[in-house]
Design an enzyme around this catalytic site. Structure first.
Site, short mmCIF file in Angstrom:
data_model
loop_
_atom_site.label_atom_id
_atom_site.label_comp_id
_atom_site.label_asym_id
_atom_site.label_seq_id
_atom_site.Cartn_x
_atom_site.Cartn_y
_atom_site.Cartn_z
CE1 TYR A 56 -133.61 44.92 23.46
CE2 TYR A 56 -135.79 44.14 22.88
CZ TYR A 56 -134.67 44.90 22.59
OH TYR A 56 -134.60 45.61 21.41
CG HIS A 109 -130.03 53.98 20.44
ND1 HIS A 109 -129.35 53.41 19.39
CD2 HIS A 109 -130.52 55.16 19.96
CE1 HIS A 109 -129.41 54.22 18.33
NE2 HIS A 109 -130.10 55.29 18.66
CB CYS A 136 -144.86 48.47 37.48
SG CYS A 136 -144.12 50.04 37.97
N1 APR Z 1 -113.58 47.82 16.34
C1 APR Z 1 -114.13 48.87 15.66
N2 APR Z 1 -115.22 48.76 14.89
C2 APR Z 1 -115.78 47.55 14.79
C3 APR Z 1 -115.28 46.41 15.46
C4 APR Z 1 -114.11 46.58 16.25
N3 APR Z 1 -113.56 45.58 16.92
N4 APR Z 1 -116.07 45.35 15.14
C5 APR Z 1 -117.02 45.80 14.32
N5 APR Z 1 -116.86 47.13 14.10
C6 APR Z 1 -117.67 48.04 13.28
C7 APR Z 1 -118.34 47.38 12.09
O1 APR Z 1 -117.46 47.38 10.98
C8 APR Z 1 -119.56 48.26 11.89
O2 APR Z 1 -119.27 49.33 10.99
O3 APR Z 1 -118.72 48.49 14.09
C9 APR Z 1 -119.83 48.84 13.28
C10 APR Z 1 -121.08 48.30 13.94
O4 APR Z 1 -122.20 48.71 13.21
P1 APR Z 1 -123.68 48.26 13.60
O5 APR Z 1 -123.68 46.79 13.85
O6 APR Z 1 -124.57 48.80 12.55
O7 APR Z 1 -123.95 48.95 15.00
P2 APR Z 1 -124.37 50.44 15.33
O8 APR Z 1 -123.83 51.40 14.32
O9 APR Z 1 -124.05 50.67 16.75
O10 APR Z 1 -125.95 50.37 15.17
C11 APR Z 1 -126.68 51.54 15.47
O11 APR Z 1 -128.77 50.42 15.15
O12 APR Z 1 -129.84 48.41 15.46
C12 APR Z 1 -129.75 49.71 15.89
O13 APR Z 1 -130.32 50.66 17.94
C13 APR Z 1 -129.41 49.79 17.34
O14 APR Z 1 -127.82 51.19 18.48
C14 APR Z 1 -128.02 50.40 17.32
C15 APR Z 1 -128.02 51.20 16.05
#
Ligand code: APR
Length: 235
Positions: A56, A109, A136
């Site tokens: 992080y 989140h 802290c």
């Molecule tokens: N524009 C629109 N969509 C996009 C782009 C873009 N330029 N680039 C990628 N994507 C899409 C991908 O196709 C995918 O479906 O964004 C999505 C990202 O999905 P994830 O990587 O799964 O992210 P997210 O849905 O935010 O994950 C949810 O999972 O790991 C945990 O807590 C973490 O908040 C996160 C949660």
């Protein structure tokens, strides 16, 4: 499109992809070379807090090096033009919505730029690195953790979010794969009540694409400026 008075916008990693922030599931399930479970669970933090803090710390240090993209700016414009009635619920832990000018942002989140003390529970704004022996500032205990909702933990602000979903007339989901609940279930909650228009904006159809009344597939940075202008022109 009709006029909209209560808009809820769910954003995920895809909206920040064009800013250079890595998404979670587009890279073979690896995230900066770690499996998500290695760095994003309470068990991982208990087993190896040095690794998790370092992970992080790296992501926090990346924040000043990335900038909001046209998708973030379009949403800030929408909020400003509508003068209330527009809330972003983001799964993202970056601060790009705020830096684009959005004010009404719920980080379900958590946030990279915050730490929380496991002893006194104080949440601190934090821009620098944190280590296992960083005290802290409130209680002096070495018990700080990222203010991030890990797998197995309850997302923040759920009562407020479900209240917004129940009263919205437009729900837009942007850049999220629809893999992670409860956010993946928000569209069903909105559709259950039946009165809102729902739009998915994603690079490709998400897991839940068929649940939306309208889908626009492509890059968020290309699609959102036009979508926002369409909504504003209806006003
Ligand atoms: N524009 C629109 N969509 C996009 C782009 C873009 N330029 N680039 C990628 N994507 C899409 C991908 O196709 C995918 O479906 O964004 C999505 C990202 O999905 P994830 O990587 O799964 O992210 P997210 O849905 O935010 O994950 C949810 O999972 O790991 C945990 O807590 C973490 O908040 C996160 C949660």
């Amino acid at each position: 499109m009709q006029q909209y008075r209560n808009i809820v916008i769910l954003t995920g990693a895809g909206i920040s992809a064009e800013s250079g922030v890595a998404t979670f599931r587009d890279n073979g399930g690896l995230w900066e070379n770690h499996r998500i479970e290695e760095v994003a669970t309470p068990e991982a933090f208990a087993a190896d807090p040095v690794l998790v803090h370092n992970f992080y710390n790296m992501r926090r240090a990346q924040l000043p090096n990335v900038d909001p993209n046209p998708a973030h700016f379009a949403l800030a414009k929408l909020e400003a033009e509508l003068d209330g009635g527009c809330t972003i619920v983001t799964q993202n832990v970056d601060n790009l919505h705020e830096r684009a000018g959005s004010q009404n942002v719920i980080h379900m989140h958590g946030e990279l730029s915050k730490l929380r003390c496991n002893v006194c529970l104080t949440v601190h704004d934090w821009e620098t690195d944190c280590f296992i022996d960083t005290p802290c500032p409130a209680c002096d205990q070495n018990a700080l953790r990222p203010h991030i909702v890990w797998f197995g933990e309850m997302p923040f602000f759920m009562d407020e979010i479900y209240g917004l979903l129940r009263s919205c007339d437009l729900f837009i989901s942007i850049g999220t794969s629809g893999n992670v609940y409860p956010a993946a279930g928000f569209v069903s909650e909105v559709m259950r009540l039946g009165n809102a228009h729902t739009i998915e904006v994603n690079l490709e159809p998400s897991e839940g694409a068929s649940l939306f009344t309208e889908c626009r597939h492509g890059k968020a940075g290309d699609l959102l400026p036009d979508l926002v202008d369409e909504i504003i022109m209806r006003d």
